[in-house]
Design a protein around this motif. Structure first.
Motif, PDB file in Angstrom:
ATOM      1  N   SER A 117     -18.217  52.365  42.768  1.00  0.00           N
ATOM      2  CA  SER A 117     -17.558  52.656  41.487  1.00  0.00           C
ATOM      3  C   SER A 117     -17.150  51.369  40.789  1.00  0.00           C
ATOM      4  O   SER A 117     -17.068  50.312  41.402  1.00  0.00           O
ATOM      5  CB  SER A 117     -16.317  53.530  41.703  1.00  0.00           C
ATOM      6  N   ARG A 118     -16.905  51.511  39.502  1.00  0.00           N
ATOM      7  CA  ARG A 118     -16.387  50.398  38.708  1.00  0.00           C
ATOM      8  C   ARG A 118     -15.370  50.969  37.727  1.00  0.00           C
ATOM      9  O   ARG A 118     -15.642  51.926  37.019  1.00  0.00           O
ATOM     10  CB  ARG A 118     -17.490  49.701  37.928  1.00  0.00           C
ATOM     11  N   ALA A 119     -14.207  50.351  37.709  1.00  0.00           N
ATOM     12  CA  ALA A 119     -13.185  50.687  36.718  1.00  0.00           C
ATOM     13  C   ALA A 119     -12.988  49.440  35.862  1.00  0.00           C
ATOM     14  O   ALA A 119     -12.561  48.405  36.351  1.00  0.00           O
ATOM     15  CB  ALA A 119     -11.883  51.069  37.400  1.00  0.00           C
ATOM     16  N   MET A 120     -13.351  49.550  34.596  1.00  0.00           N
ATOM     17  CA  MET A 120     -13.237  48.418  33.676  1.00  0.00           C
ATOM     18  C   MET A 120     -12.316  48.828  32.541  1.00  0.00           C
ATOM     19  O   MET A 120     -12.591  49.791  31.833  1.00  0.00           O
ATOM     20  CB  MET A 120     -14.610  48.010  33.150  1.00  0.00           C
ATOM     21  N   THR A 121     -11.216  48.103  32.390  1.00  0.00           N
ATOM     22  CA  THR A 121     -10.234  48.398  31.358  1.00  0.00           C
ATOM     23  C   THR A 121     -10.221  47.274  30.335  1.00  0.00           C
ATOM     24  O   THR A 121      -9.989  46.117  30.686  1.00  0.00           O
ATOM     25  CB  THR A 121      -8.825  48.524  31.979  1.00  0.00           C
ATOM     26  N   HIS A 122     -10.489  47.630  29.087  1.00  0.00           N
ATOM     27  CA  HIS A 122     -10.440  46.653  28.002  1.00  0.00           C
ATOM     28  C   HIS A 122      -9.118  46.845  27.265  1.00  0.00           C
ATOM     29  O   HIS A 122      -8.945  47.822  26.547  1.00  0.00           O
ATOM     30  CB  HIS A 122     -11.596  46.855  27.020  1.00  0.00           C
ATOM     31  N   ALA A 123      -8.202  45.919  27.459  1.00  0.00           N
ATOM     32  CA  ALA A 123      -6.953  45.946  26.697  1.00  0.00           C
ATOM     33  C   ALA A 123      -7.155  45.124  25.434  1.00  0.00           C
ATOM     34  O   ALA A 123      -8.260  44.678  25.152  1.00  0.00           O
ATOM     35  CB  ALA A 123      -5.823  45.388  27.552  1.00  0.00           C
ATOM     36  N   PHE A 124      -6.101  44.916  24.680  1.00  0.00           N
ATOM     37  CA  PHE A 124      -6.256  44.218  23.401  1.00  0.00           C
ATOM     38  C   PHE A 124      -6.809  42.808  23.576  1.00  0.00           C
ATOM     39  O   PHE A 124      -7.697  42.403  22.860  1.00  0.00           O
ATOM     40  CB  PHE A 124      -4.917  44.160  22.666  1.00  0.00           C
ATOM     41  N   PHE A 125      -6.291  42.050  24.543  1.00  0.00           N
ATOM     42  CA  PHE A 125      -6.755  40.677  24.674  1.00  0.00           C
ATOM     43  C   PHE A 125      -7.248  40.318  26.074  1.00  0.00           C
ATOM     44  O   PHE A 125      -7.535  39.167  26.353  1.00  0.00           O
ATOM     45  CB  PHE A 125      -5.669  39.686  24.241  1.00  0.00           C
ATOM     46  N   HIS A 126      -7.356  41.270  26.968  1.00  0.00           N
ATOM     47  CA  HIS A 126      -7.886  40.963  28.295  1.00  0.00           C
ATOM     48  C   HIS A 126      -8.716  42.136  28.819  1.00  0.00           C
ATOM     49  O   HIS A 126      -8.680  43.228  28.281  1.00  0.00           O
ATOM     50  CB  HIS A 126      -6.762  40.605  29.268  1.00  0.00           C
ATOM     51  N   THR A 127      -9.457  41.855  29.884  1.00  0.00           N
ATOM     52  CA  THR A 127     -10.269  42.869  30.546  1.00  0.00           C
ATOM     53  C   THR A 127      -9.911  42.852  32.028  1.00  0.00           C
ATOM     54  O   THR A 127      -9.832  41.793  32.639  1.00  0.00           O
ATOM     55  CB  THR A 127     -11.766  42.555  30.371  1.00  0.00           C
ATOM     56  N   ALA A 128      -9.690  44.020  32.600  1.00  0.00           N
ATOM     57  CA  ALA A 128      -9.420  44.147  34.032  1.00  0.00           C
ATOM     58  C   ALA A 128     -10.544  44.968  34.658  1.00  0.00           C
ATOM     59  O   ALA A 128     -10.973  45.972  34.088  1.00  0.00           O
ATOM     60  CB  ALA A 128      -8.073  44.816  34.267  1.00  0.00           C
ATOM     61  N   VAL A 129     -11.019  44.507  35.838  1.00  0.00           N
ATOM     62  CA  VAL A 129     -12.150  45.167  36.487  1.00  0.00           C
ATOM     63  C   VAL A 129     -11.837  45.373  37.966  1.00  0.00           C
ATOM     64  O   VAL A 129     -11.252  44.506  38.621  1.00  0.00           O
ATOM     65  CB  VAL A 129     -13.436  44.314  36.367  1.00  0.00           C
ATOM     66  N   ARG A 130     -12.257  46.529  38.479  1.00  0.00           N
ATOM     67  CA  ARG A 130     -12.219  46.783  39.922  1.00  0.00           C
ATOM     68  C   ARG A 130     -13.558  47.407  40.298  1.00  0.00           C
ATOM     69  O   ARG A 130     -13.938  48.457  39.795  1.00  0.00           O
ATOM     70  CB  ARG A 130     -11.081  47.717  40.291  1.00  0.00           C
ATOM     71  N   ASP A 131     -14.292  46.713  41.156  1.00  0.00           N
ATOM     72  CA  ASP A 131     -15.614  47.147  41.609  1.00  0.00           C
ATOM     73  C   ASP A 131     -15.546  47.479  43.094  1.00  0.00           C
ATOM     74  O   ASP A 131     -14.889  46.758  43.857  1.00  0.00           O
ATOM     75  CB  ASP A 131     -16.617  45.996  41.439  1.00  0.00           C
ATOM     76  N   ARG A 132     -16.254  48.528  43.507  1.00  0.00           N
ATOM     77  CA  ARG A 132     -16.305  48.884  44.933  1.00  0.00           C
ATOM     78  C   ARG A 132     -17.754  49.006  45.371  1.00  0.00           C
ATOM     79  O   ARG A 132     -18.576  49.639  44.706  1.00  0.00           O
ATOM     80  CB  ARG A 132     -15.581  50.195  45.178  1.00  0.00           C
ATOM     81  N   TYR A 133     -18.042  48.386  46.521  1.00  0.00           N
ATOM     82  CA  TYR A 133     -19.374  48.416  47.119  1.00  0.00           C
ATOM     83  C   TYR A 133     -19.214  48.710  48.603  1.00  0.00           C
ATOM     84  O   TYR A 133     -18.155  48.501  49.177  1.00  0.00           O
ATOM     85  CB  TYR A 133     -20.070  47.050  46.989  1.00  0.00           C
ATOM     86  N   SER A 134     -20.299  49.172  49.213  1.00  0.00           N
ATOM     87  CA  SER A 134     -20.324  49.275  50.672  1.00  0.00           C
ATOM     88  C   SER A 134     -21.642  48.679  51.157  1.00  0.00           C
ATOM     89  O   SER A 134     -22.667  48.778  50.477  1.00  0.00           O
ATOM     90  CB  SER A 134     -20.172  50.730  51.134  1.00  0.00           C
TER      91      SER A 134
END
Length: 127
Positions: free
Chosen positions: A83-100
């Protein structure tokens, strides 16, 4: 000595001049803040920036295949993208990626980015 009417006129003119200078300072500060916010918004990292950083920093490369979906690998070992959770806020981007991995290890990558730069927030993992 100045007459009272002259003194009032001088004080009124001086107060108006100070107000005008204060308004100019406020306007300059406001435009500077707006410029900084627009710059931060315009230089927010994209998914392509993140993918490039992921390949350089963690050695994980992913390609999209119409039949297989997202196919990822790390050092010639196939990874199963979870899975990938990518959050685009006003001035930054946060990402959480999961692999196995094929051997069953879970890999979780956390990152935050701004000014077209991506920074690792992943806790140390033994893979």
């Amino acid at each position: 000595m100045k007459q009272p009417s002259e003194r009032n006129a001088f004080m009124t003119t001086n107060a108006a001049r100070r107000r005008t200078n204060l308004n100019k300072k406020r306007r300059v500060i406001l435009f500077a803040v707006i410029f900084i916010l627009i710059t931060l918004f315009a230089t927010r990292p994209t998914e392509a920036n993140y993918e490039s950083w992921l390949a350089k920093k963690h050695g994980i490369e992913c390609v999209y295949s119409p039949t297989d979906g997202r196919v990822c690998s790390k050092e010639d070992e196939a990874l199963d993208w979870r899975s990938r959770a990518m959050t685009h806020a006003f001035f930054h981007t946060a990402v959480r990626d999961r692999y196995s991995t094929e051997s069953g290890h879970e890999i979780e990558i956390k990152a935050v980015g701004f000014l077209k730069l991506v920074f690792d927030r992943t806790e140390s993992q033994a893979i």
